[in-house]
Scaffold this motif. Structure first.
Motif, mmCIF file in Angstrom:
data_model
loop_
_atom_site.group_PDB
_atom_site.id
_atom_site.type_symbol
_atom_site.label_atom_id
_atom_site.label_comp_id
_atom_site.label_asym_id
_atom_site.label_seq_id
_atom_site.Cartn_x
_atom_site.Cartn_y
_atom_site.Cartn_z
ATOM 1 N N GLN A 141 -22.511 7.092 -2.783
ATOM 2 C CA GLN A 141 -22.125 7.896 -3.530
ATOM 3 C C GLN A 141 -20.304 7.152 -3.452
ATOM 4 O OE1 GLN A 141 -22.057 11.105 -1.672
ATOM 5 N NE2 GLN A 141 -24.028 11.894 -1.944
ATOM 6 N N ASP A 142 -19.419 7.799 -4.549
ATOM 7 C CA ASP A 142 -17.984 6.737 -4.712
ATOM 8 C C ASP A 142 -17.081 8.131 -3.985
ATOM 9 O OD1 ASP A 142 -19.362 6.160 -6.741
ATOM 10 O OD2 ASP A 142 -18.175 6.204 -8.875
ATOM 11 N N SER A 143 -16.461 8.291 -3.491
ATOM 12 C CA SER A 143 -15.439 8.627 -2.958
ATOM 13 C C SER A 143 -13.715 8.738 -3.373
ATOM 14 C CB SER A 143 -15.211 8.169 -1.533
ATOM 15 O OG SER A 143 -14.481 9.265 -0.259
ATOM 16 N N TYR A 144 -13.263 9.499 -2.735
ATOM 17 C CA TYR A 144 -11.809 8.920 -3.097
ATOM 18 C C TYR A 144 -11.101 8.691 -1.356
ATOM 19 C CZ TYR A 144 -11.026 12.145 -6.807
ATOM 20 O OH TYR A 144 -10.580 12.266 -8.437
ATOM 21 N N VAL A 145 -10.169 7.986 -1.355
ATOM 22 C CA VAL A 145 -9.922 6.947 0.294
ATOM 23 C C VAL A 145 -8.900 7.303 0.090
ATOM 24 C CG1 VAL A 145 -10.210 4.920 1.932
ATOM 25 C CG2 VAL A 145 -12.359 5.502 -0.192
ATOM 26 N N LEU A 146 -7.960 8.508 0.861
ATOM 27 C CA LEU A 146 -6.748 8.060 1.631
ATOM 28 C C LEU A 146 -5.963 7.567 2.318
ATOM 29 C CD1 LEU A 146 -4.097 10.349 0.840
ATOM 30 C CD2 LEU A 146 -4.534 12.037 2.428
ATOM 31 N N THR A 147 -4.999 7.166 2.515
ATOM 32 C CA THR A 147 -4.475 5.997 3.633
ATOM 33 C C THR A 147 -3.088 6.691 3.843
ATOM 34 O OG1 THR A 147 -3.429 4.225 2.209
ATOM 35 C CG2 THR A 147 -6.178 3.941 2.965
ATOM 36 N N TRP A 148 -2.643 6.636 5.378
ATOM 37 C CA TRP A 148 -1.523 6.989 5.531
ATOM 38 C C TRP A 148 -1.707 6.615 6.976
ATOM 39 C CZ3 TRP A 148 1.177 12.634 6.160
ATOM 40 C CH2 TRP A 148 2.205 12.812 6.530
ATOM 41 N N ASP A 149 -0.783 5.154 7.100
ATOM 42 C CA ASP A 149 -0.672 4.787 8.139
ATOM 43 C C ASP A 149 0.567 4.937 8.839
ATOM 44 O OD1 ASP A 149 -1.816 3.438 10.812
ATOM 45 O OD2 ASP A 149 -1.518 0.942 9.792
ATOM 46 N N GLY A 150 1.368 4.411 9.991
ATOM 47 C CA GLY A 150 3.065 3.989 10.297
ATOM 48 C C GLY A 150 3.401 4.069 9.287
ATOM 49 N N GLY A 151 3.029 3.115 9.212
ATOM 50 C CA GLY A 151 4.540 1.751 8.154
ATOM 51 C C GLY A 151 3.741 1.729 6.435
ATOM 52 N N MET A 152 3.245 3.343 6.421
ATOM 53 C CA MET A 152 3.179 2.799 4.495
ATOM 54 C C MET A 152 2.870 4.305 4.318
ATOM 55 S SD MET A 152 -0.868 2.496 5.183
ATOM 56 C CE MET A 152 -1.021 0.913 5.781
ATOM 57 N N TYR A 153 3.157 4.659 3.364
ATOM 58 C CA TYR A 153 2.925 5.940 2.087
ATOM 59 C C TYR A 153 1.707 6.913 1.952
ATOM 60 C CZ TYR A 153 8.731 4.197 0.902
ATOM 61 O OH TYR A 153 9.190 3.613 0.466
ATOM 62 N N PRO A 154 1.709 7.501 1.899
ATOM 63 C CA PRO A 154 0.483 8.091 1.881
ATOM 64 C C PRO A 154 -0.229 7.483 0.586
ATOM 65 C CG PRO A 154 1.725 9.841 1.433
ATOM 66 C CD PRO A 154 2.185 8.768 1.728
ATOM 67 N N GLN A 155 -1.082 6.724 0.053
ATOM 68 C CA GLN A 155 -1.323 6.000 -1.316
ATOM 69 C C GLN A 155 -3.475 6.720 -1.024
ATOM 70 O OE1 GLN A 155 -0.389 1.842 -2.024
ATOM 71 N NE2 GLN A 155 0.156 2.683 0.488
ATOM 72 N N LEU A 156 -3.442 7.160 -2.340
ATOM 73 C CA LEU A 156 -4.753 7.390 -2.532
ATOM 74 C C LEU A 156 -5.251 6.609 -3.816
ATOM 75 C CD1 LEU A 156 -6.695 9.978 -3.118
ATOM 76 C CD2 LEU A 156 -6.615 10.604 -5.204
ATOM 77 N N PHE A 157 -6.614 6.147 -3.694
ATOM 78 C CA PHE A 157 -7.385 4.838 -3.851
ATOM 79 C C PHE A 157 -8.998 5.919 -4.489
ATOM 80 C CE2 PHE A 157 -5.080 3.303 -1.282
ATOM 81 C CZ PHE A 157 -4.345 2.030 -1.891
ATOM 82 N N TYR A 158 -9.590 5.183 -4.988
ATOM 83 C CA TYR A 158 -11.203 5.587 -5.474
ATOM 84 C C TYR A 158 -11.812 4.239 -5.678
ATOM 85 C CZ TYR A 158 -15.087 8.296 -8.731
ATOM 86 O OH TYR A 158 -15.862 9.396 -8.451
ATOM 87 N N TYR A 159 -12.835 4.978 -4.315
ATOM 88 C CA TYR A 159 -14.053 3.853 -4.150
ATOM 89 C C TYR A 159 -14.965 3.923 -4.694
ATOM 90 C CZ TYR A 159 -16.206 -0.295 -1.925
ATOM 91 O OH TYR A 159 -16.487 -1.599 -0.817
#
Length: 579
Positions: A141-159
């Motif tokens: 299945q496709d999925s959104y992927v949200l990343t928010w690490d210590g040195g990065m802004y929260p960013q949204l992707f679509y896999y």
């Protein structure tokens, strides 16, 4: 295809993937009682010893990959000829640059043999680790992927599952993950001198526990919003300061934001715990709001979300996202922070080289427990799981429990744990005391999955201790040790397939006590990784009993916990160091 992947910087680790299956992932902190967040620090002999344990050789891999990192921070590796500088892909790419977020870079490193390796952006490793280990990848299945690490802004992707395309949907807002801990260091009990402000990886978890002491001040939220709007341009500018890495840009913005907040509210004399709780809620609300708006803008293309990066260790934010009704399933891997970066880099290479995007993995893929000779002052005797359950029921005190291979990620999930009855009214105090932790720190419940809903709300399956649950009112007096100050618990559920040994222990303990759970906290020296062997637990010596491999190790001269129980408050003992 055999893929070896390495994470060099903090939370250093090495992993092996063979034909879509994770063979092992060793975090440096889980070897030899190393310090938490240790960088990659082993040489070729130790590396080969790990590979040989599973029937492999380091030099017989088809692919080698090293996780990307901030280009301002030099990275080295020793593969037999001393430390060698390595070239790596970068740390992050923002939305306008992210069309090739999964870009592969190839390098060559001199070594005992010619060593070719690839590298992917650090953020790509988070995306791949989250998606490839998810139920969505397994189901195609496709999925959104949200990343928010210590040195990065929260960013949204679509896999896109079928094509392995990772579509960038942009930044949610302009605050990097470590704003949470950096802001907190302007207030007690985390207060430090401005010159000492740093991205301390241990602070965020403590803040998340401490805010249970606070009262939510709704009137602070507009102030936080005003400061965010005022400084967000500076935040973006800080991300692009020449010659500065991600840690420095976080420090700059945190100072601007916190100092301005203190100036505006100093006359109101807010309690610091109220400020920290309200800031936590501000970030939580901002995260859910911006995520919802981004999903709506994209037309709700999928009902799945994977969440990765250090911020995904925040159980309250995870629960807020899950409870928002935006998704049918929210997946957070048990290693969302950099402890999963070697796995993520390996998954990137697996996708690039084979097109396969699902990893067959098990959370208990760390180092095996090492048995050693009995230490002086201890006795050893056989003990079945049934006998251990009876021991816990009758003795009503902590037992170090070391079983099989260590857990992946920062949470002890039953194989490197201290287990104890939750019915003891002072057990949380005792556990915090013996571990040298602050008295506000919570102790997690490890509970039979099929009994969880009766005790917790929502009480659904949560095998990795990554979501917040409310303890039901009728159970609070029965299991006081696992109730946090705000009435919540960081629940871990266990089924027979998750961990058959712990499942059996909980079942046996339930037969005796009527309680289907125990306290569970990590077995380790303060500031160190999990105990790698029984000898470490005996040398630590803060409990009377250690169980491993169906043997019970018992101190000859017992420690009494009576005085700990009687004290009104506990001052943490001095930090315990490995001998």
């Amino acid at each position: 295809m055999k893929i070896c992947s390495i994470k060099l910087s903090h939370d250093g680790s090495i992993a092996l993937i063979d034909d879509q299956r994770l063979i092992f992932s060793y975090e440096m902190e889980k070897l030899n009682n190393a310090a938490r967040y240790s960088e990659f620090n082993i040489g070729i002999d130790e590396i080969n010893a790990i590979f040989n344990l599973y029937g492999y050789s380091f030099w017989q891999m088809d692919k080698y990959v090293i996780d990307g990192w901030d280009p301002h921070e030099a990275q080295v590796i020793d593969l037999g000829k001393g430390n060698t500088n390595v070239n790596l892909a970068g740390y992050d790419r923002y939305s306008e640059e992210s069309a090739n977020i999964m870009q592969r870079k190839s390098f060559e490193l001199p070594g005992p043999i010619s060593f070719h390796y690839s590298s992917y952006f650090h953020i790509a490793g988070h995306i791949a680790a989250a998606y490839c280990t998810s139920p969505m990848a397994k189901a195609g299945q496709d999925s959104y992927v949200l990343t928010w690490d210590g040195g990065m802004y929260p960013q949204l992707f679509y896999y896109h599952c079928k094509t392995n395309e990772v579509e960038s949907l942009g930044v949610l807002f302009n605050m990097i993950g470590n704003i949470y801990s950096l802001f907190s260091q302007h207030f007690k009990p985390f207060l430090v001198n401005e010159d000492s402000l740093m991205d301390d990886l241990s602070v965020a978890g403590k803040v998340m526990a401490y805010i249970a002491k606070g009262t939510y001040r709704k009137e602070m939220i507009p102030v936080f919003h005003e400061l965010y709007e005022k400084h967000q341009d500076k935040a973006m500018a800080c991300a692009n300061i020449f010659g500065q890495g991600h840690e420095e840009r976080g420090l700059i913005f945190a100072q601007l934001f916190a100092q301005d907040f203190i100036r505006q509210t100093s006359a109101l004399h807010y309690a610091h715990e109220d400020i920290l709780l309200s800031f936590h809620i501000f970030l939580e609300q901002l995260l859910v709001k911006e995520l919802g708006e981004k999903i709506k803008k994209e037309g709700n293309k999928a009902k799945n979300l994977c969440f990765a990066g250090g911020s995904a260790l925040n159980i309250k934010w995870n629960s807020a996202i899950r409870n928002a009704g935006l998704f049918n399933e929210v997946w957070v891997p048990p290693f969302p922070n950099d402890s999963g970066s070697a796995i993520g880099a390996g998954c990137c290479e697996m996708i690039h080289s084979t097109g396969i995007n699902y990893l067959d993995w098990n959370v208990f893929s760390g180092p095996p427990v090492m048995e050693e000779a009995l230490r002086e002052g201890w006795i050893k005797k056989p003990a079945t799981i049934e006998e251990l359950a009876l021991h816990l029921f009758l003795k009503n005190e902590p037992v170090v429990f070391l079983n099989g291979r260590a857990e992946l990620g920062p949470r002890a999930l039953g194989n490197r744990s201290i287990l104890a009855p939750a019915t003891h009214p002072y057990m949380k105090r005792i556990l915090n005391h013996i571990k040298g932790r602050e008295d506000y720190r919570p102790v997690a419940p490890i509970c039979l999955e099929h009994d969880a809903k009766a005790i917790f709300d929502p009480g659904n399956k949560d095998p990795y201790m990554l979501f917040d649950h409310q303890v039901r009112e009728e159970w609070k007096s029965r299991i006081p040790a696992i109730c946090h100050l705000d009435g919540t618990a960081r629940l871990q559920t266990v089924s027979e397939s998750d961990n058959p040994v712990i499942f059996r222990l909980l079942n046996e303990y339930k037969k005796l006590s009527g309680i289907p759970l125990l306290c569970n906290t990590s077995a380790n020296y303060n500031g160190k990784g999990f105990f790698p062997d029984v000898a470490s637990a005996m040398n630590w010596g803060r409990v009377n009993y250690v169980w491993s491999n169906h043997f019970l190790y018992e101190r000859e001269q017992k420690i009494s916990f009576e005085m700990v129980s009687k004290e009104e408050s506990i001052t943490p003992i001095d930090r315990l160091q490995a001998p």
